[in-house]
Design a protein around this motif. Structure first.
Motif, PDB file in Angstrom:
ATOM      1  N   PHE A   1       3.166  10.743   2.596  1.00 29.47           N
ATOM      2  CA  PHE A   1       2.817   9.388   2.189  1.00 29.47           C
ATOM      3  C   PHE A   1       3.524   9.067   0.891  1.00 29.47           C
ATOM      4  CE2 PHE A   1       0.108   6.475  -0.264  1.00 29.47           C
ATOM      5  CZ  PHE A   1       0.099   5.398   0.594  1.00 29.47           C
ATOM      6  N   ARG A   2       4.147   7.902   0.848  1.00 31.97           N
ATOM      7  CA  ARG A   2       4.794   7.419  -0.374  1.00 31.97           C
ATOM      8  C   ARG A   2       4.069   6.132  -0.767  1.00 31.97           C
ATOM      9  NH1 ARG A   2       9.524   5.991   1.623  1.00 31.97           N
ATOM     10  NH2 ARG A   2      10.162   8.150   1.817  1.00 31.97           N
ATOM     11  N   ALA A   3       3.459   6.126  -1.948  1.00 29.51           N
ATOM     12  CA  ALA A   3       2.686   4.970  -2.397  1.00 29.51           C
ATOM     13  C   ALA A   3       3.604   3.785  -2.676  1.00 29.51           C
ATOM     14  CB  ALA A   3       1.903   5.326  -3.651  1.00 29.51           C
TER      15      ALA A   3
ATOM     16  N   PHE B   1       0.823  -1.202   0.000  1.00 32.92           N
ATOM     17  CA  PHE B   1       0.000   0.000   0.000  1.00 32.92           C
ATOM     18  C   PHE B   1       0.858   1.254   0.000  1.00 32.92           C
ATOM     19  CE2 PHE B   1      -2.553   3.298   2.175  1.00 32.92           C
ATOM     20  CZ  PHE B   1      -3.575   3.398   1.251  1.00 32.92           C
ATOM     21  N   GLY B   2       1.741   1.369   0.981  1.00 31.21           N
ATOM     22  CA  GLY B   2       2.606   2.534   1.025  1.00 31.21           C
ATOM     23  C   GLY B   2       3.166   2.783   2.405  1.00 31.21           C
TER      24      GLY B   2
ATOM     25  N   LEU C   1       0.064  -0.428  -5.048  1.00 33.68           N
ATOM     26  CA  LEU C   1      -0.904   0.661  -5.203  1.00 33.68           C
ATOM     27  C   LEU C   1      -0.663   1.390  -6.521  1.00 33.68           C
ATOM     28  CD1 LEU C   1      -3.219   2.364  -4.093  1.00 33.68           C
ATOM     29  CD2 LEU C   1      -1.538   3.711  -2.846  1.00 33.68           C
ATOM     30  N   LYS C   2       0.592   1.652  -6.833  1.00 39.11           N
ATOM     31  CA  LYS C   2       0.919   2.320  -8.093  1.00 39.11           C
ATOM     32  C   LYS C   2       0.487   1.489  -9.292  1.00 39.11           C
ATOM     33  CE  LYS C   2       4.992   4.769  -6.388  1.00 39.11           C
ATOM     34  NZ  LYS C   2       6.460   4.849  -6.488  1.00 39.11           N
TER      35      LYS C   2
END
Length: 89
Positions: free
Chosen positions: A79-81, A47-48, A85-86
């Motif tokens: 937040f870093r995905a 997710f991240g 998720l990407k």
């Protein structure tokens, strides 16, 4: 999507009551907030990652008067995905 819509979605996907979903979501929010306050990262694989970023002191302008002001340094949540998720997007 707002919080109540998210609670509805969690309840539907997990097959639990809305009250239980609301408690679970509130618990996640509190846990993430407390962890970030302590300076640690929260990583949800796929997710991240939630983390605390540092923003340096900088100068800006007061829009009303036009005078130059100093904006103090600050810690901000970021937040870093994650890859999954990407890829889903």
């Amino acid at each position: 999507m707002n919080k109540s819509e998210l609670i509805d979605a969690i309840a539907a996907h997990a097959d639990i009551s809305k009250a239980a979903a609301a408690k679970a979501l509130d618990g996640v929010i509190v846990a993430v907030t407390d962890t970030l306050k302590n300076g640690d990262d929260v990583t949800l694989v796929g997710f991240g990652t939630f983390y605390v970023g540092e923003r340096a002191e900088r100068s800006g302008r007061n829009p009303k008067t036009g005078e130059t002001i100093t904006i103090p340094a600050a810690r901000t949540p970021k937040f870093r995905a994650g890859k999954a998720l990407k890829d889903a997007l």
